[in-house]
Design a protein around this motif. Structure first.
Motif, PDB file in Angstrom:
ATOM      1  N   ARG A  17       0.495  -5.594   5.265  1.00  0.00           N
ATOM      2  CA  ARG A  17      -0.158  -5.100   6.487  1.00  0.00           C
ATOM      3  C   ARG A  17       0.115  -6.072   7.621  1.00  0.00           C
ATOM      4  N   THR A  23      -3.781 -13.799   4.247  1.00  0.00           N
ATOM      5  CA  THR A  23      -3.472 -13.459   5.644  1.00  0.00           C
ATOM      6  C   THR A  23      -2.833 -14.679   6.292  1.00  0.00           C
ATOM      7  N   GLU A  54       4.534  -1.151   6.035  1.00  0.00           N
ATOM      8  CA  GLU A  54       3.137  -0.779   5.744  1.00  0.00           C
ATOM      9  C   GLU A  54       3.087   0.546   4.981  1.00  0.00           C
ATOM     10  N   THR A 110      -1.334  -9.837   4.599  1.00  0.00           N
ATOM     11  CA  THR A 110      -1.408  -9.448   6.008  1.00  0.00           C
ATOM     12  C   THR A 110      -0.737 -10.506   6.874  1.00  0.00           C
ATOM     13  N   SER A 170      -8.896  -5.884  11.449  1.00  0.00           N
ATOM     14  CA  SER A 170      -9.059  -6.377  10.092  1.00  0.00           C
ATOM     15  C   SER A 170     -10.044  -5.518   9.320  1.00  0.00           C
TER      16      SER A 170
END
Ligand code: IPE
Ligand code: IPE
Ligand code: MG
Length: 257
Positions: free
Chosen positions: A117, A75, A137, A149, A192
């Motif tokens: 994402r 992320t 996505e 992400t 999340s």
């Protein structure tokens, strides 16, 4: 009983860089605060946007390095809710880079099996960016490789407030009782929701703060701060951070054993 003086071995230990052990467990989820693009450019007498462009290259190599190391979730903090405070020209440059990045790089990564994402408030983003985000996505949702992400217009406090607001709404609509709330129900309201908490959080550029990133999720995350500026961040730096992680003992409030 006379207490023996504790041996202080830390300074000695830090003198030797920990080495990455490919047999030891790697963190499942790595989160990165990519910081220092501006300083990287400034050090070379270049405008800040050159640093941001160079930063995109570091993202490219880091995504691949994570896959190589067997990390399942990455992320990255690309734009915070507070980054709108920057001059309009810099914000425009960052949004422009994002457009190019999603079109080129994310499409390529999607083809390589990466699941993409986004987290963050999409309300303030341009329509075409939202469109690109939704598309990437959608088109990668069945991929089984690294889950990547990207946090854009993201703020941890805002995410928590939004979750609280939606829960309150559901209480008002009779879908929940106030006493239903617990950690797992609350998490289901966070963006999340489908991500495990980060095991390791890396921040580059020497700053040692969270700057509103993943506040709820980082309750027991291991933090590694490095003075390397983001555009200079290479696979070797990732391995060093993972090596540091591998020698930590995570206790979650329990005792050492
Ligand atoms: C990180 O680099 C990128 C973003 C925050 C978008 P900075 O732009 O914060 O670089 P410094 O901290 O000014 O060096
Ligand atoms: C945090 O970096 C946000 C991102 C990396 C996207 P900043 O450079 O905005 O953070 P502060 O202002 O130094 O705390
Ligand atoms: Mg910064």
């Amino acid at each position: 009983m006379k207490l023996r003086k504790a041996k202080y071995s830390r300074s000695k230990a830090t003198a030797v860089e920990p080495t990455f052990d490919d047999k030891a467990p790697v963190p499942a989820h790595v989160a990165i605060i990519m910081d220092g693009n501006g300083r990287w450019a400034q050090a070379r007498g270049l405008p800040r946007f050159v640093g941001h462009r160079q930063g995109v290259k570091a993202v490219r190599s880091t995504v691949r390095a994570c896959s190589d190391l067997g990390i399942s979730y990455l992320t990255i903090y690309a734009f915070s809710s507070e980054n709108w405070k920057r001059p309009a020209s810099e914000v425009d440059e960052l949004m422009g880079l994002l457009r190019v990045y999603i079109r080129r790089e994310l499409t390529e990564l999607g083809r390589e099996g990466v699941r993409i994402r986004f987290i963050g408030d999409r309300g303030r983003l341009a329509d075409d960016i939202n469109h690109l985000i939704t598309n990437s996505e959608e088109s990668t949702k069945n991929n089984t490789g690294l889950t990547f992400t990207v946090a854009i217009n993201y703020g941890g406090r805002q995410e928590i407030l939004e979750a609280a607001r939606r829960f309150a709404q559901h209480v008002q609509e009779g879908e929940h009782e106030p006493e239903d709330i617990n950690e797992s129900l609350f998490e289901s309201y966070l963006e999340s929701e489908k991500l495990p908490d980060p095991d390791l959080l890396i921040r580059t550029s020497g700053e040692q703060r969270l700057s509103n990133f993943l506040l709820w999720q980082s309750a027991y995350t291991e933090f590694v701060f490095t003075s390397t500026l983001w555009p200079d961040f290479k696979k070797k730096n990732l391995e060093q951070a993972v090596a540091e992680y591998q020698r930590r003992e995570r206790r979650y409030g329990g005792s050492s054993h």
